[in-house]
Design an enzyme around this catalytic site. Sequence first.
Site, PDB file in Angstrom:
ATOM      1  N   ASP A   1      -3.602   2.293  -4.719  1.00 45.33           N
ATOM      2  CA  ASP A   1      -2.251   2.374  -4.191  1.00 45.33           C
ATOM      3  C   ASP A   1      -1.606   0.950  -4.174  1.00 45.33           C
ATOM      4  O   ASP A   1      -2.467   0.238  -4.483  1.00 45.33           O
ATOM      5  CB  ASP A   1      -2.377   2.678  -2.569  1.00 45.33           C
ATOM      6  CG  ASP A   1      -3.324   1.917  -1.923  1.00 45.33           C
ATOM      7  OD1 ASP A   1      -4.325   1.729  -2.059  1.00 45.33           O
ATOM      8  OD2 ASP A   1      -2.670   1.329  -0.703  1.00 45.33           O
TER       9      ASP A   1
ATOM     10  N   HIS B   1      -2.735  -3.130  -3.368  1.00 40.74           N
ATOM     11  CA  HIS B   1      -4.083  -3.040  -2.890  1.00 40.74           C
ATOM     12  C   HIS B   1      -4.867  -2.737  -4.055  1.00 40.74           C
ATOM     13  O   HIS B   1      -5.976  -3.273  -3.970  1.00 40.74           O
ATOM     14  CB  HIS B   1      -3.986  -1.830  -1.753  1.00 40.74           C
ATOM     15  CG  HIS B   1      -4.981  -1.780  -1.029  1.00 40.74           C
ATOM     16  ND1 HIS B   1      -5.446  -0.684  -0.268  1.00 40.74           N
ATOM     17  CD2 HIS B   1      -6.193  -2.626  -0.753  1.00 40.74           C
ATOM     18  CE1 HIS B   1      -6.602  -0.999   0.515  1.00 40.74           C
ATOM     19  NE2 HIS B   1      -6.853  -2.053   0.198  1.00 40.74           N
TER      20      HIS B   1
ATOM     21  N   GLU C   1       2.483  -0.919   4.678  1.00 44.47           N
ATOM     22  CA  GLU C   1       2.153   0.659   4.167  1.00 44.47           C
ATOM     23  C   GLU C   1       3.635   1.237   4.108  1.00 44.47           C
ATOM     24  O   GLU C   1       4.318   1.442   4.777  1.00 44.47           O
ATOM     25  CB  GLU C   1       1.462   1.211   5.338  1.00 44.47           C
ATOM     26  CG  GLU C   1       0.082   0.936   5.497  1.00 44.47           C
ATOM     27  CD  GLU C   1      -0.998   1.546   4.619  1.00 44.47           C
ATOM     28  OE1 GLU C   1      -0.721   2.257   3.539  1.00 44.47           O
ATOM     29  OE2 GLU C   1      -2.242   1.209   4.329  1.00 44.47           O
TER      30      GLU C   1
ATOM     31  N   HIS D   1       0.756  -1.050   0.008  1.00 44.09           N
ATOM     32  CA  HIS D   1      -0.136  -0.031  -0.147  1.00 44.09           C
ATOM     33  C   HIS D   1       1.067   1.246   0.240  1.00 44.09           C
ATOM     34  O   HIS D   1       2.072   1.262   0.439  1.00 44.09           O
ATOM     35  CB  HIS D   1      -0.851   0.150   1.291  1.00 44.09           C
ATOM     36  CG  HIS D   1      -1.633  -1.021   1.636  1.00 44.09           C
ATOM     37  ND1 HIS D   1      -3.099  -1.117   1.360  1.00 44.09           N
ATOM     38  CD2 HIS D   1      -1.283  -2.158   2.206  1.00 44.09           C
ATOM     39  CE1 HIS D   1      -3.529  -2.143   1.952  1.00 44.09           C
ATOM     40  NE2 HIS D   1      -2.646  -2.968   2.218  1.00 44.09           N
ATOM     41  N   TYR D   2       0.227   2.401  -0.351  1.00 41.68           N
ATOM     42  CA  TYR D   2       0.855   3.562   0.080  1.00 41.68           C
ATOM     43  C   TYR D   2      -0.220   4.244   1.326  1.00 41.68           C
ATOM     44  O   TYR D   2      -1.279   3.854   1.310  1.00 41.68           O
ATOM     45  CB  TYR D   2       1.412   4.437  -0.948  1.00 41.68           C
ATOM     46  CG  TYR D   2      -0.033   5.399  -1.879  1.00 41.68           C
ATOM     47  CD1 TYR D   2      -1.146   5.694  -1.253  1.00 41.68           C
ATOM     48  CD2 TYR D   2       0.179   5.405  -3.263  1.00 41.68           C
ATOM     49  CE1 TYR D   2      -2.155   6.227  -2.010  1.00 41.68           C
ATOM     50  CE2 TYR D   2      -0.741   5.814  -4.116  1.00 41.68           C
ATOM     51  CZ  TYR D   2      -2.118   6.377  -3.385  1.00 41.68           C
ATOM     52  OH  TYR D   2      -2.772   6.791  -4.032  1.00 41.68           O
TER      53      TYR D   2
HETATM   54 ZN   LIG Z   1      -4.222   0.673   0.713  1.00 38.53          ZN
END
Ligand SMILES: [Zn+2]
Length: 255
Positions: free
Chosen positions: A151, A141, A99, A34-35
Amino acid sequence: MTASPDSPLATLWCPSPNREPRVNGRAPDMLVLHYTGMDSAEAALDWLTREESKVSCHYLVDEDGRITQIVREEERAWHAGQSRWAGETDLNSCSIGIEIHNPGHEFGYHDFPDAQMQAVEALCRDIFTRHPIRPERVLAHSDIAPGRKRDPGEKFDWARLAKFGIGLWVEPAPVSSELGLGPGDEGEPVATLQQELAAFGYGVEITGTYGRGLENVVEAFQRHFRPERIDGRADASTRDTLKRLLAAVQGTPVA
Ligand SMILES: [Zn+2]
């Protein structure tokens, strides 16, 4: 919960209350990247560890490469949301979520710095020493929630990761002016495209009609595997790249 992180690469340990046992004791066999989509990594860490946010992940990677563990790998973190891959819908139970701090499309999306990419590579490889995760199960994601999530986005360097044995990658076929299939198209070629995307793992119905849902999935595919042009149209380059990825998963050469 012990007071030490699972990964020796995590220099910080900030436990989140947003966690629970994995359903049926499922062992993780998927990695979801993810970001953060927030102003700063500090703000993201605050949010991911706050009870009312109802979100978390296993690791957060700062832009300078610092790694913070938030949820133990054996537990279910809350990062995938409503999502689907290869017929499964409880992806939080089968995955580890990372993340990667970047403001994202809404707050000034930029390239992921080298130090951060190096940390992501090291962390993924470290996770692989504890959990067997196949290359095709290292996902964005956006792959598992097309249309809802973008993301980590098209600036994320999946090709670089693949050089380190992380994730599946084939060199995308060159983009041409050919438009290919797109919204409104119907028939056998559309159904074949849907079958191939579903066989790869995307949550797509085989209807033979190129609707908004298919457009979202094709966009998600392009964002990850053919980032040069993200337009939701299945041009020859997109279809060829998908076919070669499928062949790579299935271990068969493309005819
Ligand atoms: Zn995400």
